[in-house]
Design a protein around this motif. Structure first.
Motif, PDB file in Angstrom:
ATOM      1  N   LYS A 313       0.907  -1.179  -0.049  1.00 15.62           N
ATOM      2  CA  LYS A 313      -0.118   0.005  -0.133  1.00 15.62           C
ATOM      3  C   LYS A 313       0.819   1.391   0.014  1.00 15.62           C
ATOM      4  O   LYS A 313       1.946   1.322   0.778  1.00 15.62           O
ATOM      5  CB  LYS A 313      -0.942   0.105   1.050  1.00 15.62           C
ATOM      6  CG  LYS A 313      -1.734   1.314   1.362  1.00 15.62           C
ATOM      7  CD  LYS A 313      -2.957   1.053   2.306  1.00 15.62           C
ATOM      8  CE  LYS A 313      -2.494   0.832   3.884  1.00 15.62           C
ATOM      9  NZ  LYS A 313      -3.334   0.745   4.708  1.00 15.62           N
ATOM     10  N   GLN A 314       0.388   2.143  -0.976  1.00 15.74           N
ATOM     11  CA  GLN A 314       1.081   3.434  -0.652  1.00 15.74           C
ATOM     12  C   GLN A 314       0.186   4.679  -0.777  1.00 15.74           C
ATOM     13  O   GLN A 314      -0.865   4.545  -1.415  1.00 15.74           O
ATOM     14  CB  GLN A 314       2.205   3.551  -2.019  1.00 15.74           C
ATOM     15  CG  GLN A 314       1.446   3.742  -3.463  1.00 15.74           C
ATOM     16  CD  GLN A 314       2.465   4.241  -4.491  1.00 15.74           C
ATOM     17  OE1 GLN A 314       3.638   4.702  -4.152  1.00 15.74           O
ATOM     18  NE2 GLN A 314       2.078   3.882  -5.715  1.00 15.74           N
ATOM     19  N   TYR A 315       0.795   5.777  -0.446  1.00 10.76           N
ATOM     20  CA  TYR A 315       0.027   7.078  -0.535  1.00 10.76           C
ATOM     21  C   TYR A 315       1.047   7.968  -1.192  1.00 10.76           C
ATOM     22  O   TYR A 315       2.145   8.148  -0.686  1.00 10.76           O
ATOM     23  CB  TYR A 315      -0.297   7.730   0.920  1.00 10.76           C
ATOM     24  CG  TYR A 315      -0.812   6.831   1.928  1.00 10.76           C
ATOM     25  CD1 TYR A 315      -2.012   6.090   1.469  1.00 10.76           C
ATOM     26  CD2 TYR A 315      -0.501   6.833   3.202  1.00 10.76           C
ATOM     27  CE1 TYR A 315      -2.557   5.101   2.459  1.00 10.76           C
ATOM     28  CE2 TYR A 315      -1.113   6.151   4.310  1.00 10.76           C
ATOM     29  CZ  TYR A 315      -2.317   5.192   3.886  1.00 10.76           C
ATOM     30  OH  TYR A 315      -2.906   4.404   4.820  1.00 10.76           O
ATOM     31  N   SER A 316       0.486   8.478  -2.320  1.00 12.33           N
ATOM     32  CA  SER A 316       1.406   9.280  -3.079  1.00 12.33           C
ATOM     33  C   SER A 316       0.712  10.437  -3.759  1.00 12.33           C
ATOM     34  O   SER A 316      -0.546  10.446  -3.858  1.00 12.33           O
ATOM     35  CB  SER A 316       2.030   8.299  -4.239  1.00 12.33           C
ATOM     36  OG  SER A 316       1.013   7.774  -5.140  1.00 12.33           O
ATOM     37  N   HIS A 317       1.517  11.307  -4.169  1.00 12.36           N
ATOM     38  CA  HIS A 317       0.847  12.415  -5.243  1.00 12.36           C
ATOM     39  C   HIS A 317       2.248  13.018  -5.794  1.00 12.36           C
ATOM     40  O   HIS A 317       3.267  13.092  -5.072  1.00 12.36           O
ATOM     41  CB  HIS A 317       0.207  13.575  -4.134  1.00 12.36           C
ATOM     42  CG  HIS A 317      -0.972  14.205  -5.015  1.00 12.36           C
ATOM     43  ND1 HIS A 317      -0.812  15.045  -6.103  1.00 12.36           N
ATOM     44  CD2 HIS A 317      -2.065  13.938  -5.240  1.00 12.36           C
ATOM     45  CE1 HIS A 317      -1.911  15.362  -6.521  1.00 12.36           C
ATOM     46  NE2 HIS A 317      -2.761  14.824  -5.887  1.00 12.36           N
ATOM     47  N   GLY A 318       1.991  13.869  -6.857  1.00 11.71           N
ATOM     48  CA  GLY A 318       3.020  14.445  -7.525  1.00 11.71           C
ATOM     49  C   GLY A 318       2.560  15.918  -7.780  1.00 11.71           C
ATOM     50  O   GLY A 318       1.313  16.362  -7.403  1.00 11.71           O
ATOM     51  N   GLY A 319       3.531  16.640  -8.131  1.00  6.89           N
ATOM     52  CA  GLY A 319       3.246  18.187  -8.529  1.00  6.89           C
ATOM     53  C   GLY A 319       3.869  18.674  -9.759  1.00  6.89           C
ATOM     54  O   GLY A 319       4.852  18.355 -10.030  1.00  6.89           O
ATOM     55  N   ALA A 320       3.224  19.754 -10.173  1.00  7.15           N
ATOM     56  CA  ALA A 320       3.878  20.282 -11.599  1.00  7.15           C
ATOM     57  C   ALA A 320       3.331  21.648 -11.542  1.00  7.15           C
ATOM     58  O   ALA A 320       2.050  21.980 -11.858  1.00  7.15           O
ATOM     59  CB  ALA A 320       3.735  19.482 -12.669  1.00  7.15           C
TER      60      ALA A 320
END
Length: 561
Positions: A313-320
Motif C-alpha cells: 500500500k502506498q500514499y502518493s502524489h505529484g506536483g507540477a
C-alpha cells in the motif's frame, strides 16, 4: 597549536559543507552510490536539479541535493532548499478539512454552499467530499483563467480565482458521476477552511499542522512578493545544456503553493504511521478512496492517491507548476517514504522516486510462479487484420481527446499526441496496452458511428470516429469566421481566414491555426481550448461554439459578429 587549530578548522569546514549537501544514517556506501548514480545527469554546477529524501521508520536516513537552486548566483540545491510543492499541497488542504470535521466544525457530506454562499446555485448538491476526491464536476481554475486571457505566469490571486468561479453557469458533469481532476475544488476547500475557522489556510495549517510536526520551514505561500530564504528558482530546458527562467507568481493557496523542503516533508511522511498531528482515524479519513455514484471505486482519496506498488500500500502524489516538479510516496506498512523535489520542468520526479524505492522494496504482489507472463510484441500479432480495418482511423473524444489507430506489420497501434504503442488483443473487439493491461480500448459500432471507449482504473473516455477532411473551400471556411464572446468569463476570441486557413485569435495570445476535423468540430494548439464544438440554429447557421477540452466542458461562446 596554531597549526592544529587550522587543521581542526579545515576539518570542520569540510564536515559542515558535506552536511549541507547530503545526510546519511545507516545506509551502506554501496547503496548510497546506487542512489547518487540515479542523479548523475543533474549533479553539475551548470544545471538545475533536485533534492531527495529517503525515510525509514522514524528517521530521514538519506537526503541530498543535486544541481543548482539558482543558476544566476551559483547556489546549489541542498536538503534545506525550499521548493514550491504544486499539487502535493492538496493533501495538506484536505488534512485541514479533516481536522475541522473531527472537531465537529463541518461534515464531509455538507453542501459547499453552506460555507461558500458566493458559489453559484447550479441546481446540484456539491459536497465537500466531492471537492476532496475530484468528483464535483467543477471546471478547472487554471484552464478557466487561461481561456479568459490570464497567462499562468501572470500574478494570480485567491480573489481572482474566486471571482472566476463565482460566475460559473454550468458543471462538467453531475457531482459524483465522474472523476475529473479539479484544482478549483481545492481553492474552494481553502475558502471553506477560512469560512469555518476564521483563519486563512496559511494561518490554520501553521498552527494545526506545521508547528505540531516541527515543520518550521514550511508554509502556504499566499503572497508572491514575500521573500523566502533558501528558495530554489524555477527553470525550463532550452536544450540539454541551456535553460530559461520559468516564472511562477501565484498568490493563491489550496490547490498549490505549499513551500517546504526535504527535511520538513520527511516529518509529514512519518506522520502517516507515527502520528504527531492528528491520529490514525484522521489518516484513515484522508486515505479513504472515493466512489462514484455508480459505486465504482477510484484510486484517489482526499488530495492523495491510494494504491499499491509492488504489492505494498502506498500514499502518493505529484506536483507540477512552472518549472517545479515534485513527488512524495509513503509506504505506511513498511514505514518508508521516498521524496523528490526538482526545479526543472522536464524532470520526472515520480520515475526517480520509484527508482529509489526499487533499491529497498521487494515485490510482494505475486509469488514468482504466479507472476503474469510478460506481454511482448509477439502477443500483439493479429490473427485477423481484415475484420479490424473498420476500426482504423481518427477518433475524437467528447472533451477533445484525439486518438488514431492503424495496422502496421500485423499489429494494431494507437497514437495520441507524441505517444504511440501497439495493443494486445484481449477479445474480439477489446484491446489493452502491453505494460498496462488495466487500460482498455473497446470498439463498437452503433448505427452510423464507430466508437472506442478508453477505460482506465479511474476514468472513462468515449470517442467517435471521424473522417479527417482538410479539403474545405474558402467559401465554407468563411462561415466559421467572426467574433465569439463567453458571458461567464467575459472574454472574446476571433476566428479569421488567412491564406486558406482558419486562425483563432485573442488579444493576449499569438494567433494559432484552427483545423476543422468535420463540420462541427475543430482543434487548435491552445492547450486551454484545443477542441471546439460549433453550435448551429435550425437554419444550420453557426451561432457559437462550446469549449470541450480536458477539464473544461460545455463552456459556451456566442457568436456576436
Amino acid at each position: 597549536m596554531k597549526g592544529n587549530k587550522k587543521i581542526l578548522l579545515i576539518i570542520m569546514t569540510v564536515v559542515i559543507a558535506f552536511a549541507t549537501k547530503s545526510f546519511s544514517q545507516s545506509l551502506a556506501d554501496s547503496t548510497i552510490k546506487k542512489i547518487d548514480s540515479l542523479f548523475t545527469k543533474w549533479n553539475t554546477p551548470n544545471s538545475p536539479g533536485c533534492t531527495i529524501g529517503i525515510v525509514m521508520n522514524d528517521r530521514l536516513v538519506y537526503s541530498k541535493g543535486y544541481g543548482m537552486a539558482n543558476l544566476e548566483y551559483a547556489i546549489p540545491n541542498k536538503p534545506e532548499t525550499i521548493f514550491h510543492m504544486a499539487s502535493i499541497s492538496k493533501q495538506f488542504t484536505a488534512w485541514s478539512i479533516i481536522l475541522l470535521a473531527r472537531k465537529g466544525k463541518l461534515q464531509l457530506n455538507d453542501d459547499v454552499h453552506k460555507y461558500l454562499p458566493w458559489f453559484p446555485d447550479l441546481k446540484e448538491k456539491i459536497t465537500i467530499l466531492n471537492l476532496l476526491n475530484h468528483t464535483s464536476g467543477i471546471r478547472d481554475q487554471w484552464q478557466l483563467l487561461a481561456i479568459s486571457g490570464t497567462r499562468l505566469d501572470d500574478v494570480i490571486t485567491q480573489e481572482h480565482i474566486v471571482k472566476i468561479l463565482s460566475k460559473q453557469q454550468a458543471l462538467n458533469f453531475k457531482p459524483g458521476e465522474k472523476y475529473s481532476y479539479s484544482n478549483s475544488g481545492f481553492t474552494m476547500l481553502a475558502e471553506i477552511v477560512k469560512s469555518v475557522s476564521g483563519q486563512t489556510l496559511r494561518k490554520f495549517t501553521d498552527s494545526a499542522i506545521f508547528k505540531p510536526l516541527g515543520m518550521n520551514d514550511t508554509h502556504f505561500h499566499d503572497d508572491y512578493t514575500e521573500i523566502v530564504k533558501n528558495r530554489s528558482y524555477s527553470y525550463g530546458s532550452i536544450d540539454s545544456a541551456h535553460f530559461s527562467n520559468s516564472i511562477l507568481s501565484y498568490s493563491n493557496a489550496g490547490a498549490t503553493s505549499l513551500f517546504t523542503n526535504i527535511n520538513d516533508m520527511s516529518k509529514w511522511a512519518m506522520n502517516f504511521y507515527d502520528h504527531k498531528a492528528g491520529d490514525q482515524k484522521d489518516v484513515d479519513e484522508l486515505t479513504t478512496i472515493g466512489k462514484l455514484n455508480s459505486g465504482k471505486e477510484l484510486d484517489y482519496a482526499c488530495g492523495i492517491v491510494v494504491n499499491k506498488y509492488k504489492g505494498w500500500k502506498q500514499y502518493s502524489h505529484g506536483g507540477a507548476d512552472a518549472g517545479y516538479r515534485t513527488y512524495l510516496s509513503v509506504f505506511p506498512d513498511l514505514k518508508m517514504a521516498f521524496i523528490v523535489f526538482s526545479n526543472l520542468g522536464d524532470f520526472n520526479t515520480g520515475a526517480k522516486a520509484y527508482e529509489m524505492a526499487d533499491l529497498f522494496i521487494k515485490d510482494s504482489s505475486l509469488k514468482k510462479e504466479e507472476k503474469k507472463k510478460e506481454r511482448d510484441s509477439a502477443m500483439a500479432i493479429l490473427k485477423d487484420t481484415a475484420s479490424l480495418k473498420k476500426f482504423v482511423g481518427y477518433y475524437i473524444g467528447e472533451d477533445g481527446l484525439p486518438f488514431s489507430f492503424d495496422i502496421n506489420k500485423g499489429k494494431l497501434y494507437y497514437h495520441i499526441y507524441d505517444e504511440s504503442n501497439f495493443l494486445i488483443q484481449d477479445t474480439k473487439d477489446s484491446f489493452s496496452i502491453p505494460q498496462a493491461p488495466d487500460i482498455k480500448f473497446v470498439f463498437t459500432i452503433k448505427a452510423k458511428d464507430t466508437i472506442v471507449n478508453v477505460i482506465t482504473p479511474s476514468d472513462f473516455y468515449h470517442l467517435t470516429k471521424y473522417k479527417n477532411d482538410t479539403s474545405q473551400t474558402d467559401e465554407v471556411l468563411k462561415k466559421y469566421t467572426g467574433i465569439y464572446h463567453c458571458p461567464e468569463l467575459d472574454c472574446k476570441y476571433g476566428i479569421v481566414l488567412k491564406e486558406h486557413h482558419l486562425m483563432l485569435t485573442n488579444v493576449k495570445y499569438s494567433d494559432t491555426k484552427l483545423t476543422l476535423i468535420n463540420s462541427n468540430h475543430a482543434v487548435s494548439d491552445f492547450w486551454w481550448m484545443n477542441h471546439l464544438m460549433f453550435l448551429r440554429n435550425s437554419k444550420n447557421i453557426i451561432t457559437g461554439f462550446e469549449v470541450n477540452s480536458g477539464r473544461i466542458m460545455h463552456l459556451r461562446f456566442n457568436k456576436i459578429k
